[in-house]
Every structure is written in C-alpha cells, then in structure tokens.
Design an enzyme around this catalytic site. Structure first.
Site, PDB file in Angstrom:
ATOM      1  N   ASP A  91       0.880  -1.161   0.000  1.00 36.84           N
ATOM      2  CA  ASP A  91       0.000   0.000   0.000  1.00 36.84           C
ATOM      3  C   ASP A  91       0.923   1.218   0.000  1.00 36.84           C
ATOM      4  OD1 ASP A  91      -2.378   1.627   0.471  1.00 36.84           O
ATOM      5  OD2 ASP A  91      -1.634   1.830   2.516  1.00 36.84           O
ATOM      6  N   LEU A  92       0.407   2.392  -0.287  1.00 37.47           N
ATOM      7  CA  LEU A  92       1.246   3.595  -0.310  1.00 37.47           C
ATOM      8  C   LEU A  92       1.059   4.454   0.937  1.00 37.47           C
ATOM      9  CD1 LEU A  92       3.271   5.338  -1.907  1.00 37.47           C
ATOM     10  CD2 LEU A  92       1.308   6.506  -2.928  1.00 37.47           C
TER      11      LEU A  92
END
Length: 216
Positions: free
Chosen positions: A9-10
C-alpha cells in the site's frame, strides 16, 4: 511456497501522508459544513475511496467534495508528506535481491506519482495499480490481482504489506500472505484483529521475515 513478490500500500505504509489526508478532509468538510467535523471524526475516512467516504456524507455533492479535497491535497502535498524510517533502504534491498515489487493503492495516479517522486521511491516500482486502473478497490481482490498479473506473479508467492484492514483483507481475498505495519494510525491492536500473517515494527523487519520464509 517461496515468496518472490511484495505488494505495498502507499499512504501510511511507504510514505507518511496521515497529516495531509486529515488536513485535506478537514479543509473540505469545513468549507461545506462549517464546524461539524473534528479531527477524530475524519480518522475513519482513511482507507476507503474518496467516493465511498463522501457518498456517505452527501451523495448530491460527491464530485464537488472530491475536487475540493484533491485541490487542497495537491497544493499542500510536499509540505505535509513525510518519510518513514527504513522504507527506502528496504525497498532498495528488495529490488537488489531480485524481488518483484509493486504498489496497490486507492489513490489517483497523479497524487501517487507526486508521493513516489518526493520520497524518491519512483525508481523501484515497475507496477503501480491505482484507483484509476480498476473497477473495485481494496478489500476487493481486483487491484491485487491486477498487480500480480502485471508482475507475472502468483498469489501464493506474494506478500501484501499495508496499514489498514483494506490491505490485509484485500491480501487474504486475493490469496497472498499479509503483513501489517504497527505504525498505522488505526493502532496495532486494531490491525491484529484482522489476523495478518506478520506485524512489522519497522519496514526493515520485512527482510529477515522474507529470508526465513524462503529458507523453509
């Protein structure tokens, strides 16, 4: 089965965008609904798509609210985004060791590219799947499946790393192993209830975990 692919995920995982996200929500909501929302009220909005969140607030103004949010988010991006310790070095080492690495995020591509460029992580990721690339967002398996397909990787050979239950459940739905990050704004105990395979206290914890998994 050995792991050869790591999906990240970022926001809240690779880069610290928490203050940017909270400020963007508060600015937007204060503009349209003055004095109705406090900081603690917007914390649950971190994770779902903007469309999902704003639909629950006012279905008639969704696109307007998203536009306001994104404008503030872009204008204040570089001043409010921070790095997490050991992230850059860990991703760099994963690439050096030959792992396939990708990003699966619910953000729009333009903002994703801003964050990757600012954190200098843009050189490492061959595959970045954003909300612009899919019909369904995490925890639906589609975004992870798309990333795996683009990386020519199998779910059982992949690990999904994230700071929200959408990431952990998304990984489980797609058939990958999962790792939660303890620096999540939601709190370590919250993520533990979703039973991730691993809990990271810092990103560099990934390296010995992968080494152990691939030794057995």
């Amino acid at each position: 089965m050995k792991i050869n692919t790591v999906l990240f995920d970022l926001d809240g995982t690779l880069i610290n965008t928490n203050e940017l996200i909270i400020s963007s929500f508060l600015h937007t909501l204060h503009t349209y609904y003055p004095n109705q929302y406090k900081r603690e009220d917007v914390l649950p909005f971190i994770g779902p798509s903007l469309h999902d969140t704003f639909s629950k607030i006012d279905e008639s103004k969704v696109e307007e609210l998203i536009t306001s949010y994104r404008q503030f988010n872009h204008d204040h991006h570089d001043e409010l985004v921070e790095e997490y310790e050991t992230v850059y070095e860990t991703v760099q080492e994963l690439k050096k060791q030959g792992y396939k690495v990708g990003i699966v995020t619910t953000k729009a591509r333009q903002t994703v590219e801003m964050g990757l460029k600012l954190s200098k992580l843009d050189e490492f990721f061959d595959v970045v799947v954003t909300i612009d690339d899919v019909e369904h967002v995490k925890p639906h398996p589609e975004p992870l499946q798309k990333a795996l397909q683009l990386l020519d990787a199998k779910p059982e050979e992949a690990l999904m790393v994230g700071d929200n239950h959408h990431d952990i459940v998304g990984g489980q739905n797609a058939g990958t192993k999962t790792a939660a990050v303890s620096w999540t704004l939601k709190g370590r105990a919250y993520l533990e209830t979703y039973k991730p395979d691993f809990m990271l206290d810092k990103m560099s914890d990934l390296l010995p975990i992968l080494s152990d998994m691939n030794r057995s």
